[in-house]
Design a protein around this motif. Structure first.
Motif, mmCIF file in Angstrom:
data_model
loop_
_atom_site.group_PDB
_atom_site.id
_atom_site.type_symbol
_atom_site.label_atom_id
_atom_site.label_comp_id
_atom_site.label_asym_id
_atom_site.label_seq_id
_atom_site.Cartn_x
_atom_site.Cartn_y
_atom_site.Cartn_z
ATOM 1 N N GLU A 118 25.650 -17.042 23.716
ATOM 2 C CA GLU A 118 24.770 -16.779 24.857
ATOM 3 C C GLU A 118 23.315 -16.593 24.403
ATOM 4 O OE1 GLU A 118 28.840 -16.168 25.860
ATOM 5 O OE2 GLU A 118 27.645 -15.219 24.260
ATOM 6 N N GLN A 119 23.117 -15.846 23.309
ATOM 7 C CA GLN A 119 21.770 -15.648 22.774
ATOM 8 C C GLN A 119 21.150 -16.969 22.334
ATOM 9 O OE1 GLN A 119 23.007 -12.609 19.833
ATOM 10 N NE2 GLN A 119 21.185 -11.473 20.456
ATOM 11 N N VAL A 120 21.935 -17.733 21.626
ATOM 12 C CA VAL A 120 21.433 -18.994 21.081
ATOM 13 C C VAL A 120 21.094 -19.970 22.197
ATOM 14 C CG1 VAL A 120 22.071 -20.995 19.699
ATOM 15 C CG2 VAL A 120 22.626 -18.708 18.879
ATOM 16 N N GLY A 121 21.978 -20.101 23.170
ATOM 17 C CA GLY A 121 21.731 -21.022 24.271
ATOM 18 C C GLY A 121 20.514 -20.627 25.079
ATOM 19 N N ALA A 122 20.353 -19.338 25.350
ATOM 20 C CA ALA A 122 19.204 -18.866 26.118
ATOM 21 C C ALA A 122 17.898 -19.136 25.378
ATOM 22 C CB ALA A 122 19.349 -17.373 26.406
ATOM 23 N N LEU A 123 17.894 -18.972 24.047
ATOM 24 C CA LEU A 123 16.692 -19.229 23.266
ATOM 25 C C LEU A 123 16.298 -20.696 23.343
ATOM 26 C CD1 LEU A 123 14.498 -18.447 21.239
ATOM 27 C CD2 LEU A 123 16.182 -18.790 19.403
ATOM 28 N N GLY A 124 17.265 -21.590 23.155
ATOM 29 C CA GLY A 124 16.960 -23.014 23.200
ATOM 30 C C GLY A 124 16.333 -23.427 24.518
ATOM 31 N N HIS A 125 16.884 -22.954 25.615
ATOM 32 C CA HIS A 125 16.343 -23.332 26.924
ATOM 33 C C HIS A 125 14.986 -22.692 27.178
ATOM 34 C CE1 HIS A 125 19.556 -25.833 28.410
ATOM 35 N NE2 HIS A 125 20.443 -24.948 27.992
ATOM 36 N N ALA A 126 14.787 -21.469 26.699
ATOM 37 C CA ALA A 126 13.487 -20.816 26.873
ATOM 38 C C ALA A 126 12.386 -21.574 26.136
ATOM 39 C CB ALA A 126 13.551 -19.375 26.387
ATOM 40 N N LEU A 127 12.685 -22.048 24.931
ATOM 41 C CA LEU A 127 11.691 -22.807 24.172
ATOM 42 C C LEU A 127 11.405 -24.153 24.828
ATOM 43 C CD1 LEU A 127 12.872 -21.988 20.540
ATOM 44 C CD2 LEU A 127 10.780 -21.191 21.661
#
Length: 255
Positions: free
Chosen positions: A192-201
């Motif tokens: 969840e952390q990793v996926g959210a970071l990718g989309h935020a960037l």
């Protein structure tokens, strides 16, 4: 890892522009004479600046963290080497530690630029107010974005570090400077952390994005020391298809 060149001249070159003499105060913890991976597409030398305000758990350049550590090399030594390599090297990269922690950085950049080199900068974005005036002197920046802003303190041990890094990201994206954003994946991250970071960037407008695997062999946090490579499924969450240029540096597991 940084290395130190042998047989460097120790005298101060007489032809340094007096306006750039502040560069001589730059505290240098290491130097790499030739690299093909620290400035995309260019043959570069790397100057490792001493000192960093953060204590990232996975940091493996721990000898560069102490701001008060004595310099291992002087800028006149580095300049002498660079002057001999004009026409052979393309660029000089300032890395760290955190190079923008030092006020002498601008003078050293200007001095290297005056020799005809392209300038690269590796930064965590810890000092956006110091980064801004450097943008007219730098040709390319590699910016570490470690996590979403709210997750930074668990990595850096500094409360406001996430806000400052993301402020730097916003500034660089708006400046239009050549930029590569990098993230080091570390043990314990959830999908969840990793996926959210990718989309935020991607939402922020990042175009060039690189994933780096965590070098835990010499990590600052003893709890991270040991062999670890991120599962491929975590990489796939970051490789959203929304980054025009996506790359990976390091080893991956196939599971």
């Amino acid at each position: 890892m940084h290395t130190t060149p042998a047989n460097q001249p120790t005298d101060t070159p007489p032809d340094i522009d007096p306006r750039l003499r502040g560069a001589e105060r730059l505290r240098i913890g290491g130097f790499t004479r030739l690299t093909t991976i620290d400035y995309p597409g260019e043959l570069a030398a790397v100057v490792f600046c001493q000192g960093c305000p953060w204590r990232c758990r996975y940091c493996h350049n721990t000898d560069l963290l102490d701001t008060h550590e004595a310099a291992r090399l002087s800028w006149p030594d580095i300049r002498g080497f660079l002057k001999q390599r004009v026409g052979l090297l393309d660029a000089v990269v300032f890395s760290g530690g955190e190079p923008t922690a030092q006020g002498a950085l601008a003078g050293a950049i200007a001095d290297a630029r005056a020799l005809g080199y392209k300038i690269g900068l590796h930064t965590s974005g810890a000092y956006p107010e110091r980064l801004r005036p450097l943008l007219t002197l730098v040709d390319w920046i590699g910016l570490d974005i470690k996590a979403l802003p709210g997750d930074y303190a668990a990595i850096t041990s500094v409360a406001d570090s996430g806000a400052r890094a993301w402020e730097s990201l916003d500034m660089l994206l708006n400046a239009g400077i050549a930029l590569e954003v990098r993230t080091t994946l570390m043990p314990g991250w959830t999908p969840e952390q990793v996926g959210a970071l990718g989309h935020a960037l991607a939402d922020a407008g990042v175009v060039n994005y690189r994933i780096q695997t965590c070098d835990t062999a010499n990590a600052l946090d003893p709890g991270l020391i040991g062999h670890w490579t991120p599962p491929r499924q975590l990489i796939e969450l970051l490789d959203t298809g929304r980054f025009p240029n996506f790359s990976i540096r390091g080893d991956l597991r196939g599971d």
